[in-house]
Design an enzyme around this catalytic site. Structure first.
Site, PDB file in Angstrom:
ATOM      1  N   ALA A   1       0.833  -1.202   0.000  1.00 42.85           N
ATOM      2  CA  ALA A   1       0.000   0.000   0.000  1.00 42.85           C
ATOM      3  C   ALA A   1       0.867   1.251   0.000  1.00 42.85           C
ATOM      4  CB  ALA A   1      -0.923   0.010   1.220  1.00 42.85           C
ATOM      5  N   ASP A   2       0.263   2.332  -0.440  1.00 36.21           N
ATOM      6  CA  ASP A   2       0.908   3.643  -0.396  1.00 36.21           C
ATOM      7  C   ASP A   2      -0.174   4.692  -0.198  1.00 36.21           C
ATOM      8  OD1 ASP A   2       3.541   5.117  -0.792  1.00 36.21           O
ATOM      9  OD2 ASP A   2       2.250   6.171  -2.214  1.00 36.21           O
ATOM     10  N   THR A   3       0.165   5.779   0.499  1.00 38.81           N
ATOM     11  CA  THR A   3      -0.797   6.840   0.786  1.00 38.81           C
ATOM     12  C   THR A   3      -0.167   8.195   0.505  1.00 38.81           C
ATOM     13  OG1 THR A   3      -1.867   5.515   2.523  1.00 38.81           O
ATOM     14  CG2 THR A   3      -2.266   7.892   2.555  1.00 38.81           C
TER      15      THR A   3
ATOM     16  N   SER B   1      -5.181   6.463  -0.913  1.00 39.60           N
ATOM     17  CA  SER B   1      -4.388   5.261  -0.664  1.00 39.60           C
ATOM     18  C   SER B   1      -4.555   4.306  -1.830  1.00 39.60           C
ATOM     19  CB  SER B   1      -4.832   4.553   0.628  1.00 39.60           C
ATOM     20  OG  SER B   1      -4.482   5.299   1.765  1.00 39.60           O
ATOM     21  N   GLY B   2      -3.446   3.747  -2.261  1.00 40.14           N
ATOM     22  CA  GLY B   2      -3.463   2.692  -3.256  1.00 40.14           C
ATOM     23  C   GLY B   2      -3.078   1.387  -2.590  1.00 40.14           C
TER      24      GLY B   2
END
Length: 199
Positions: free
Chosen positions: A75-77, A111-112
């Site tokens: 994840a990334d935000t 978020s991804g």
């Protein structure tokens, strides 16, 4: 609480908040050893697509951990204000500047999340709109000095003092602002499990 999927879950994240949030959904998961993943992205990438792009890059960097009995979560935000991405601050002054820019404005938290198995990779995103109250400079300085939010996109944690004092409203998933859209993640995991059951 039973896990929504039967596979062994691996979380590739150095974020303690993501670990805490995933633990609310899944009682037993593994944490992948930290790796130095290139999180750069093409400059022409639309701001809303950066987080899913980087989450996919992270998944590629850990793909060797995946086998037929495992599912990898990355994840990334990012924080987006007035079309500009605010990442993690690298200094006290940068954190203060970010918070001054957020003060009194609306911003988006995107978020991804990427789910990877031996047979598929799926990336999805979640957007939350946050309205910051006007926060005086002296309170911003105090927050940064006491909480040192250098590991947080946008230089703030919604679960900390600044969130209680400074956030007027949240439109969308609250937990997404912390770094993981747990409701959407749960539904995606359930859908994935149902697909495996139906085939």
């Amino acid at each position: 609480m039973k896990s929504p999927v039967s596979k062994r879950i691996i979380l590739a994240s150095n974020s303690p908040r993501r670990r805490e949030l995933l633990a609310m959904l899944i009682p037993d998961f593994e944490i992948a050893p930290v790796r130095d993943i290139d999180e750069s992205f093409p400059p022409e990438t639309p701001p809303e697509e950066v987080a899913p792009y980087v989450s996919y890059k992270k998944a590629c960097g850990y793909s060797d951990l995946v086998n037929d009995n495992s599912l990898l979560i990355t994840a990334d935000t990012v924080v987006i204000v007035e079309g500009k991405i605010l990442g993690k601050p690298h200094s006290f002054d940068e954190a203060v500047t970010m918070l001054k820019h957020l003060s009194g404005r609306f911003h988006k938290v995107v978020s991804g999340v990427t789910l990877t198995t031996d047979k598929m990779t799926k990336t999805f995103s979640c957007v939350t709109k946050v309205h910051f109250d006007n926060v005086p400079d002296d309170e911003i300085l105090q927050y940064v000095e006491e909480y040192e939010p250098y590991d947080k996109a946008g230089a703030y944690g919604i679960q900390e003092w600044i969130g209680c004092r400074g956030i007027k409203s949240v439109e969308g998933c609250f937990y997404n602002v912390m770094g993981l859209p747990v409701n959407k993640l749960y539904n995606e995991l359930k859908a994935l499990q149902n697909e495996r059951t139906d085939t």
